[in-house]
Design a protein around this motif. Structure first.
Motif, PDB file in Angstrom:
ATOM      1  N   HIS A   1       0.860  -1.190   0.000  1.00  0.00           N
ATOM      2  CA  HIS A   1       0.000   0.000   0.000  1.00  0.00           C
ATOM      3  C   HIS A   1       0.892   1.235   0.000  1.00  0.00           C
ATOM      4  O   HIS A   1       1.099   1.883   1.017  1.00  0.00           O
ATOM      5  N   CYS A   2       1.419   1.566  -1.175  1.00  0.00           N
ATOM      6  CA  CYS A   2       2.347   2.697  -1.301  1.00  0.00           C
ATOM      7  C   CYS A   2       1.790   3.679  -2.324  1.00  0.00           C
ATOM      8  O   CYS A   2       1.542   3.309  -3.477  1.00  0.00           O
ATOM      9  N   HIS A   3       1.611   4.923  -1.908  1.00  0.00           N
ATOM     10  CA  HIS A   3       0.923   5.916  -2.734  1.00  0.00           C
ATOM     11  C   HIS A   3       1.856   6.578  -3.741  1.00  0.00           C
ATOM     12  O   HIS A   3       2.294   7.718  -3.557  1.00  0.00           O
ATOM     13  N   VAL A   4       2.128   5.855  -4.813  1.00  0.00           N
ATOM     14  CA  VAL A   4       2.900   6.423  -5.925  1.00  0.00           C
ATOM     15  C   VAL A   4       1.977   7.252  -6.807  1.00  0.00           C
ATOM     16  O   VAL A   4       0.753   7.118  -6.765  1.00  0.00           O
ATOM     17  N   VAL A   5       2.565   8.117  -7.614  1.00  0.00           N
ATOM     18  CA  VAL A   5       1.790   8.875  -8.604  1.00  0.00           C
ATOM     19  C   VAL A   5       2.491   8.701  -9.948  1.00  0.00           C
ATOM     20  O   VAL A   5       2.234   7.768 -10.675  1.00  0.00           O
ATOM     21  N   LEU A   6       3.415   9.580 -10.270  1.00  0.00           N
ATOM     22  CA  LEU A   6       4.262   9.436 -11.451  1.00  0.00           C
ATOM     23  C   LEU A   6       5.669   9.843 -11.040  1.00  0.00           C
ATOM     24  O   LEU A   6       5.858  10.899 -10.427  1.00  0.00           O
ATOM     25  N   GLY A   7       6.646   9.017 -11.364  1.00  0.00           N
ATOM     26  CA  GLY A   7       8.013   9.315 -10.985  1.00  0.00           C
ATOM     27  C   GLY A   7       8.231   9.125  -9.494  1.00  0.00           C
ATOM     28  O   GLY A   7       7.348   8.726  -8.743  1.00  0.00           O
ATOM     29  N   ASP A   8       9.439   9.429  -9.059  1.00  0.00           N
ATOM     30  CA  ASP A   8       9.822   9.236  -7.659  1.00  0.00           C
ATOM     31  C   ASP A   8       9.496  10.505  -6.874  1.00  0.00           C
ATOM     32  O   ASP A   8      10.363  11.167  -6.316  1.00  0.00           O
ATOM     33  N   TYR A   9       8.196  10.836  -6.848  1.00  0.00           N
ATOM     34  CA  TYR A   9       7.735  12.088  -6.249  1.00  0.00           C
ATOM     35  C   TYR A   9       6.367  11.882  -5.623  1.00  0.00           C
ATOM     36  O   TYR A   9       5.516  11.187  -6.190  1.00  0.00           O
ATOM     37  N   THR A  10       6.148  12.451  -4.429  1.00  0.00           N
ATOM     38  CA  THR A  10       4.833  12.399  -3.800  1.00  0.00           C
ATOM     39  C   THR A  10       4.262  13.808  -3.653  1.00  0.00           C
ATOM     40  O   THR A  10       4.797  14.616  -2.879  1.00  0.00           O
ATOM     41  N   PRO A  11       3.188  14.125  -4.379  1.00  0.00           N
ATOM     42  CA  PRO A  11       2.563  15.441  -4.220  1.00  0.00           C
ATOM     43  C   PRO A  11       2.030  15.658  -2.804  1.00  0.00           C
ATOM     44  O   PRO A  11       1.994  16.787  -2.321  1.00  0.00           O
ATOM     45  N   ARG A  12       1.621  14.568  -2.139  1.00  0.00           N
ATOM     46  CA  ARG A  12       1.017  14.716  -0.809  1.00  0.00           C
ATOM     47  C   ARG A  12       2.012  15.310   0.193  1.00  0.00           C
ATOM     48  O   ARG A  12       1.651  16.087   1.061  1.00  0.00           O
ATOM     49  N   GLN A  13       3.281  14.920   0.073  1.00  0.00           N
ATOM     50  CA  GLN A  13       4.296  15.434   0.988  1.00  0.00           C
ATOM     51  C   GLN A  13       5.336  16.312   0.291  1.00  0.00           C
ATOM     52  O   GLN A  13       6.298  16.738   0.914  1.00  0.00           O
ATOM     53  N   LYS A  14       5.136  16.523  -1.022  1.00  0.00           N
ATOM     54  CA  LYS A  14       6.057  17.366  -1.804  1.00  0.00           C
ATOM     55  C   LYS A  14       7.503  16.919  -1.609  1.00  0.00           C
ATOM     56  O   LYS A  14       8.412  17.729  -1.353  1.00  0.00           O
ATOM     57  N   THR A  15       7.698  15.612  -1.773  1.00  0.00           N
ATOM     58  CA  THR A  15       9.012  15.001  -1.536  1.00  0.00           C
ATOM     59  C   THR A  15       9.464  14.243  -2.775  1.00  0.00           C
ATOM     60  O   THR A  15       8.675  13.488  -3.357  1.00  0.00           O
ATOM     61  N   VAL A  16      10.726  14.412  -3.157  1.00  0.00           N
ATOM     62  CA  VAL A  16      11.283  13.681  -4.290  1.00  0.00           C
ATOM     63  C   VAL A  16      12.178  12.558  -3.774  1.00  0.00           C
ATOM     64  O   VAL A  16      12.641  12.575  -2.635  1.00  0.00           O
TER      65      VAL A  16
ATOM     66  N   ARG B   1      -4.082 -14.900   5.098  1.00  0.00           N
ATOM     67  CA  ARG B   1      -4.824 -13.761   4.557  1.00  0.00           C
ATOM     68  C   ARG B   1      -4.239 -12.415   4.978  1.00  0.00           C
ATOM     69  O   ARG B   1      -4.641 -11.376   4.448  1.00  0.00           O
ATOM     70  N   ILE B   2      -3.303 -12.428   5.907  1.00  0.00           N
ATOM     71  CA  ILE B   2      -2.713 -11.176   6.380  1.00  0.00           C
ATOM     72  C   ILE B   2      -1.657 -10.688   5.394  1.00  0.00           C
ATOM     73  O   ILE B   2      -0.732 -11.418   5.029  1.00  0.00           O
ATOM     74  N   VAL B   3      -1.800  -9.444   4.950  1.00  0.00           N
ATOM     75  CA  VAL B   3      -0.796  -8.797   4.109  1.00  0.00           C
ATOM     76  C   VAL B   3      -0.425  -7.471   4.777  1.00  0.00           C
ATOM     77  O   VAL B   3      -1.213  -6.905   5.538  1.00  0.00           O
ATOM     78  N   ILE B   4       0.775  -7.004   4.498  1.00  0.00           N
ATOM     79  CA  ILE B   4       1.304  -5.831   5.204  1.00  0.00           C
ATOM     80  C   ILE B   4       1.695  -4.744   4.207  1.00  0.00           C
ATOM     81  O   ILE B   4       2.235  -5.027   3.132  1.00  0.00           O
ATOM     82  N   GLY B   5       1.418  -3.507   4.582  1.00  0.00           N
ATOM     83  CA  GLY B   5       1.823  -2.347   3.789  1.00  0.00           C
ATOM     84  C   GLY B   5       2.100  -1.178   4.704  1.00  0.00           C
ATOM     85  O   GLY B   5       1.923  -1.260   5.924  1.00  0.00           O
ATOM     86  N   SER B   6       2.511  -0.082   4.110  1.00  0.00           N
ATOM     87  CA  SER B   6       2.786   1.105   4.932  1.00  0.00           C
ATOM     88  C   SER B   6       1.629   2.091   4.912  1.00  0.00           C
ATOM     89  O   SER B   6       1.397   2.793   5.878  1.00  0.00           O
ATOM     90  N   ASP B   7       0.889   2.170   3.789  1.00  0.00           N
ATOM     91  CA  ASP B   7      -0.106   3.216   3.559  1.00  0.00           C
ATOM     92  C   ASP B   7       0.551   4.585   3.681  1.00  0.00           C
ATOM     93  O   ASP B   7       0.061   5.488   4.354  1.00  0.00           O
ATOM     94  N   THR B   8       1.679   4.729   3.021  1.00  0.00           N
ATOM     95  CA  THR B   8       2.404   5.997   2.946  1.00  0.00           C
ATOM     96  C   THR B   8       2.859   6.185   1.501  1.00  0.00           C
ATOM     97  O   THR B   8       2.852   5.227   0.731  1.00  0.00           O
ATOM     98  N   PRO B   9       3.281   7.362   1.092  1.00  0.00           N
ATOM     99  CA  PRO B   9       3.175   8.631   1.788  1.00  0.00           C
ATOM    100  C   PRO B   9       1.714   9.111   1.832  1.00  0.00           C
ATOM    101  O   PRO B   9       1.016   9.092   0.826  1.00  0.00           O
ATOM    102  N   THR B  10       1.301   9.514   3.020  1.00  0.00           N
ATOM    103  CA  THR B  10      -0.007  10.118   3.229  1.00  0.00           C
ATOM    104  C   THR B  10       0.199  11.243   4.223  1.00  0.00           C
ATOM    105  O   THR B  10       1.301  11.766   4.362  1.00  0.00           O
ATOM    106  N   GLY B  11      -0.873  11.561   4.971  1.00  0.00           N
ATOM    107  CA  GLY B  11      -0.700  12.530   6.033  1.00  0.00           C
ATOM    108  C   GLY B  11       0.271  12.043   7.088  1.00  0.00           C
ATOM    109  O   GLY B  11       0.889  12.838   7.803  1.00  0.00           O
ATOM    110  N   THR B  12       0.440  10.712   7.183  1.00  0.00           N
ATOM    111  CA  THR B  12       1.396  10.140   8.129  1.00  0.00           C
ATOM    112  C   THR B  12       2.823  10.504   7.751  1.00  0.00           C
ATOM    113  O   THR B  12       3.709  10.523   8.605  1.00  0.00           O
ATOM    114  N   GLY B  13       3.057  10.759   6.484  1.00  0.00           N
ATOM    115  CA  GLY B  13       4.382  11.166   6.038  1.00  0.00           C
ATOM    116  C   GLY B  13       5.040  10.170   5.114  1.00  0.00           C
ATOM    117  O   GLY B  13       4.442   9.183   4.682  1.00  0.00           O
TER     118      GLY B  13
END
Length: 413
Positions: free
Chosen positions: A70-85, A272-284
């Motif tokens: 659960h990793c919030h990619v968009v395009l490229g190695d950049y997250t608009p949510r945290q403005k991080t490259v 049935r258990i799978v693991i993810g980070s759910d980041t980058p989000t508001g968590t960082g």
């Protein structure tokens, strides 16, 4: 074809829940992007001597590379949510060799038309097919389900190679209205992850256990909360009365995650258990999000860390059909070399995780290629892997380090 031999391991995690630590095994041999042999040094001496590179684990632990489901990619190695490259390349230094997109939902001005959501998914998939930040593999292009999508759209997406979908952020007046799109996606070979729990961003809606039981996605995303968890009775209903995968994430509720893990184990549902980070989000941005989750779940549940590691590797691979996450012949050559962190009371990575310490990573292998030595994000490993011959692209990792005092070496008293 280039060959990499990883040898000198004190332990090898398999990524398989049923046999989490391989016996009489200290060597893994990779050719190009695939593992071709797993066994003991003495049995694989010919492969080791003929390898182009030999990575010596120096008595530490070798494990399948982590898969962040659960990793919030968009395009490229950049997250608009945290403005991080360069955040994905940094995640490699946390032992993450693959990530799975839950939909490119953080794209600025994200479209809602059928044409737009299809175009975004296809563009994201094809971009990351040609781009491996830090060496990792990015499984991108998860179509965000919208009421504008009709069944022929899913046939088109299937032809374009789209295999992922996310429900929970579309313009539905009621989440129950998304059942048709979920069925159409599944009918066309697309794995559907569904948001669960409270709303996480403006425009999304809470999704209850009742919604989940009606919608029947393949994966219940962040069942421990993303970030707000479901009520316990509703979670129990999902566990007991469905077969969907149960995703635990770092950005969720830790108390809920431990309870769910224990219940799944007690009821024979750990597969049935799978693991993810759910980041980058508001968590960082959290390069250590997955390995931190493993340390927390292992130490607080009392479960063998090698089994929890399997939930973040082999289980993830099986649910999404990735062909990775296992230390076995034929699996993708994505591996991590790690040890107890320098100064820990534990003497091995497995023991460190059991007490809640994050191991030190001293090598990461993505696609059969050493892409990182001496992680810039984990604590320093007590034992440091070495590679011969030297790898010019990793020269910075070979900078001299201070000599560690004998009384601080893990396991020495």
């Amino acid at each position: 074809m280039s060959t990499l031999a990883i040898t000198g391991a004190d332990a090898v995690f398999s990524g398989d829940l049923d046999d989490p630590v391989l016996t009489d095994t200290d060597t893994v041999v990779c050719r190009e992007e695939v593992i071709i042999a797993v066994g003991h040094h003495d049995e694989l001496i010919d492969e080791i001597e003929s390898a182009d590179w030999v990575l010596d684990a120096q008595g530490s632990t070798v494990a399948p590379g982590l898969i962040d489901s659960h990793c919030h990619v968009v395009l490229g190695d950049y997250t608009p949510r945290q403005k991080t490259v360069d955040f994905l390349a940094s995640y490699v230094h946390g032992g993450i060799t693959r990530v799975v997109s839950p939909g490119e939902i953080h794209a600025q001005g994200r479209p809602h038309t059928a044409l737009g959501v299809k175009a975004l998914a296809i563009a994201a998939k094809e971009c990351f097919d040609n781009f491996r930040p830090g060496g990792m593999t990015v499984h991108a292009g998860a179509v965000v389900l919208e009421p504008t999508l009709q069944e022929p759209d899913f046939a088109e997406l299937q032809r374009a190679g789209i295999r992922l979908a996310k429900f929970g952020f579309g313009a539905y007046s009621d989440p129950a209205d998304g059942a048709d799109q979920i069925r159409w996606a599944q009918r066309h070979g697309i794995t559907v992850m569904c948001h669960s729990g409270g709303a996480s961003i403006p425009g999304s809606k809470p999704i209850s256990p009742e919604h989940l039981m009606l919608l029947r996605p393949d994966v219940c995303g962040h069942i421990n909360g993303g970030p707000t968890s479901l009520d316990e009775s509703g979670v129990d209903e999902v566990i007991e009365q469905s077969d969907m995968a149960l995703q635990l994430v770092q950005a969720g509720n830790l108390k809920s995650a431990v309870r769910i893990l224990r219940k799944a184990d007690d009821s024979g549902q750990l597969h049935r258990i799978v693991i993810g980070s759910d980041t980058p989000t508001g968590t960082g941005v959290m390069p250590l999000g997955v390995i931190k989750t493993i340390a927390e779940l292992s130490s607080l549940s009392g479960m063998d860390p090698a089994r929890v590691w399997a939930a973040a590797t082999g289980n993830n691979s099986r649910v999404w059909g990735l062909g990775a996450g296992l230390a076995c012949e034929g699996a993708a050559a994505d591996l991590v070399v790690m040890d107890a962190p320098w100064g820990s009371t534990a003497s091995r990575a497995r023991d460190a995780l059991a007490i809640g310490d994050i191991p030190g990573i001293s090598a990461v292998v993505c696609g059969g290629r050493v892409t990182a030595l001496r992680s810039r994000n984990t604590p320093r490993a007590a034992r440091l892997a070495t590679v011969e011959p030297d790898l010019p692209h990793l020269d910075d990792a070979h900078a001299p380090l201070p000599r560690q005092p004998r009384h601080l070496v893990a396991g020495r008293r």
